[in-house]
Design an enzyme around this catalytic site. Structure first.
Site, PDB file in Angstrom:
ATOM      1  N   ASN A 219       0.835  -1.208   0.000  1.00  0.00           N
ATOM      2  CA  ASN A 219       0.000   0.000   0.000  1.00  0.00           C
ATOM      3  C   ASN A 219       0.867   1.254   0.000  1.00  0.00           C
ATOM      4  O   ASN A 219       1.783   1.391   0.811  1.00  0.00           O
ATOM      5  CB  ASN A 219      -0.917   0.018   1.226  1.00  0.00           C
ATOM      6  CG  ASN A 219      -1.800  -1.223   1.301  1.00  0.00           C
ATOM      7  OD1 ASN A 219      -1.723  -1.999   2.234  1.00  0.00           O
ATOM      8  ND2 ASN A 219      -2.618  -1.428   0.286  1.00  0.00           N
ATOM      9  N   GLY A 220       0.576   2.178  -0.932  1.00  0.00           N
ATOM     10  CA  GLY A 220       1.296   3.445  -0.964  1.00  0.00           C
ATOM     11  C   GLY A 220       2.723   3.325  -1.447  1.00  0.00           C
ATOM     12  O   GLY A 220       3.606   4.039  -0.977  1.00  0.00           O
ATOM     13  N   ARG A 227      10.733  -6.252 -14.537  1.00  0.00           N
ATOM     14  CA  ARG A 227      11.932  -5.530 -14.976  1.00  0.00           C
ATOM     15  C   ARG A 227      12.281  -4.372 -14.044  1.00  0.00           C
ATOM     16  O   ARG A 227      13.436  -3.971 -13.981  1.00  0.00           O
ATOM     17  CB  ARG A 227      11.755  -5.000 -16.406  1.00  0.00           C
ATOM     18  CG  ARG A 227      11.701  -6.122 -17.442  1.00  0.00           C
ATOM     19  CD  ARG A 227      11.930  -5.626 -18.862  1.00  0.00           C
ATOM     20  NE  ARG A 227      11.881  -6.744 -19.781  1.00  0.00           N
ATOM     21  CZ  ARG A 227      10.791  -7.144 -20.421  1.00  0.00           C
ATOM     22  NH1 ARG A 227       9.637  -6.518 -20.217  1.00  0.00           N
ATOM     23  NH2 ARG A 227      10.832  -8.170 -21.254  1.00  0.00           N
ATOM     24  N   ASP A 274      -2.871   0.046  11.205  1.00  0.00           N
ATOM     25  CA  ASP A 274      -3.037   1.356  10.566  1.00  0.00           C
ATOM     26  C   ASP A 274      -4.430   1.908  10.893  1.00  0.00           C
ATOM     27  O   ASP A 274      -5.036   2.617  10.088  1.00  0.00           O
ATOM     28  CB  ASP A 274      -2.823   1.248   9.051  1.00  0.00           C
ATOM     29  CG  ASP A 274      -2.546   2.601   8.393  1.00  0.00           C
ATOM     30  OD1 ASP A 274      -2.314   3.591   9.119  1.00  0.00           O
ATOM     31  OD2 ASP A 274      -2.594   2.681   7.148  1.00  0.00           O
TER      32      ASP A 274
END
Length: 385
Positions: A219-220, A227, A274
């Protein structure tokens, strides 16, 4: 007076024992463990159909019960510490959002002056989520406060916090991130990497300078590509770093969680919540930082056109149950990821996260389906489900 806990299973730091008796000493510490056939003399509290686990450690949590760390109100912080006992959490790191220097400094002073007075889950440090981030993966962070790392700001914050600033998260592509990481980690503070569009190489440079964590992995952050492995690739592949993971079923798809846990091993994945201020609260309208948020259907999302996830309303006891219910880890590993690994990753495992002789008797009684039955703090039952 000392007493003994009798249970079906004990999750110790280095072994899991079936049956037996765990001593809680007169000074509310863990004492000796006796096997089932070594019944000790003294008062016995019986949990013979249940499991005993260390109290959980939430190292990334913003709010609870309508309160937020950013409110900078000690009474509200203490209410959060009390409420956390209902989620199996006995130690935590109050977590900030991006903000001005002065606002963050004021929070450092409030916690630094009062943390020892918490009457619920123990405050083991402060976690700064930001403000040294970049805009592309800002999530619910306010970009008006984003800036380059400044070691002088850190020194002043740490002074105000009386040394309690344990963890700070930044974007590796910010100017001066490598130098800042080197200085801060040499001072003993954990640097985590997150809210970032960094390349694999930029993330790797910060890890090699001392960064040892990734903030709510997946996340974020820049995604994994075969690659250009990005931030996710660095979190998955770099040696010895610990990765935060939100296991509410919304932030990370269960099989993506499984892929990370299998590549890192459970010893390097720290379950976090969170959680924002709507934790343990009804659905409805809330605020995260300066942004309006709507809580419904198990998620907290920004009210703007992005509808980005805005923290969570996850309880850490539900996270350990989820990863077992998803069949991706054993109960033993789930508990370890939310106690020992979380504490180790934030360098507070000398005080919490394990059942060890001489440690504060902070522990949980779990049912065999991983649901929380009871929370003990300092050898005293403080919450019953």
């Amino acid at each position: 007076m000392s007493y003994f806990i009798h249970a079906n299973k004990f999750f110790f730091q280095n072994a899991t024992e079936n049956g037996g008796y765990l001593e809680i000493t007169e000074d509310n510490k863990f004492g000796d463990y006796f096997k089932e056939n070594q019944k000790p003399d003294g008062k016995i509290v019986d949990y013979s159909n249940q499991w005993i686990a260390p109290g959980l450690v939430d190292t990334h949590i913003h709010g609870l019960l309508g309160h937020d760390v950013m409110d900078n109100d000690w009474d509200k912080l203490n209410e959060m510490s009390e409420g956390l006992l209902k989620t199996g959490v006995t130690s935590w790191l109050p977590t900030t959002l991006t903000a001005s220097f002065d606002q963050l400094d004021a929070i450092c002073k409030t916690i630094g002056d009062n943390y020892q007075n918490a009457t619920g889950a123990k405050i083991q440090g402060i976690h700064f989520e930001g403000p040294y981030y970049t805009e592309e993966h800002k999530g619910a962070q306010n970009p008006k406060y984003f800036r380059d790392p400044d070691i002088n700001e850190y020194i002043k914050w740490q002074e105000s916090a009386k040394g309690m600033l344990k963890k700070i998260s930044l974007a590796p592509e910010r100017k001066g991130a490598v130098e800042f990481t080197r200085e801060v980690t040499n001072d003993g503070t954990v640097v985590a990497l997150g809210h970032s569009a960094a390349t694999f190489e930029q993330a790797k440079d910060c890890v090699e300078a001392g960064a040892s964590m990734f903030t709510h992995t997946y996340n974020g952050m820049s995604a994994f590509g075969h690659r250009e492995p990005g931030m996710v690739g660095a979190a998955m592949s770099m040696n010895l770093v610990d990765d935060e993971l939100i296991c509410d079923g919304y932030h990370v798809q269960p099989y993506a969680a499984k892929a990370l846990i299998e590549s890192k091993t459970p010893e390097h994945v720290a379950l976090i919540t969170d959680c924002m201020r709507a934790g343990l609260m009804p659905d409805g309208d809330y605020v995260l930082g300066e942004f309006p948020v709507v809580v419904e259907n198990g998620t907290a999302r920004l009210k703007d056109e992005s509808h980005n996830l805005a923290g969570s309303i996850l309880k850490l006891n539900d996270a350990i149950k989820n990863v077992v219910d998803w069949n991706i880890v054993t109960p033993e590993d789930a508990i370890m990821m939310a106690s020992y690994v979380a504490a180790k990753s934030s360098k507070v495992n000398d005080r919490c996260g394990s059942i060890l002789p001489g440690r504060d008797a902070d522990f949980l009684v779990l049912n065999k389906d991983m649901s929380l039955s009871e929370t003990y703090l300092d050898g005293v039952s403080r919450y019953k489900a």
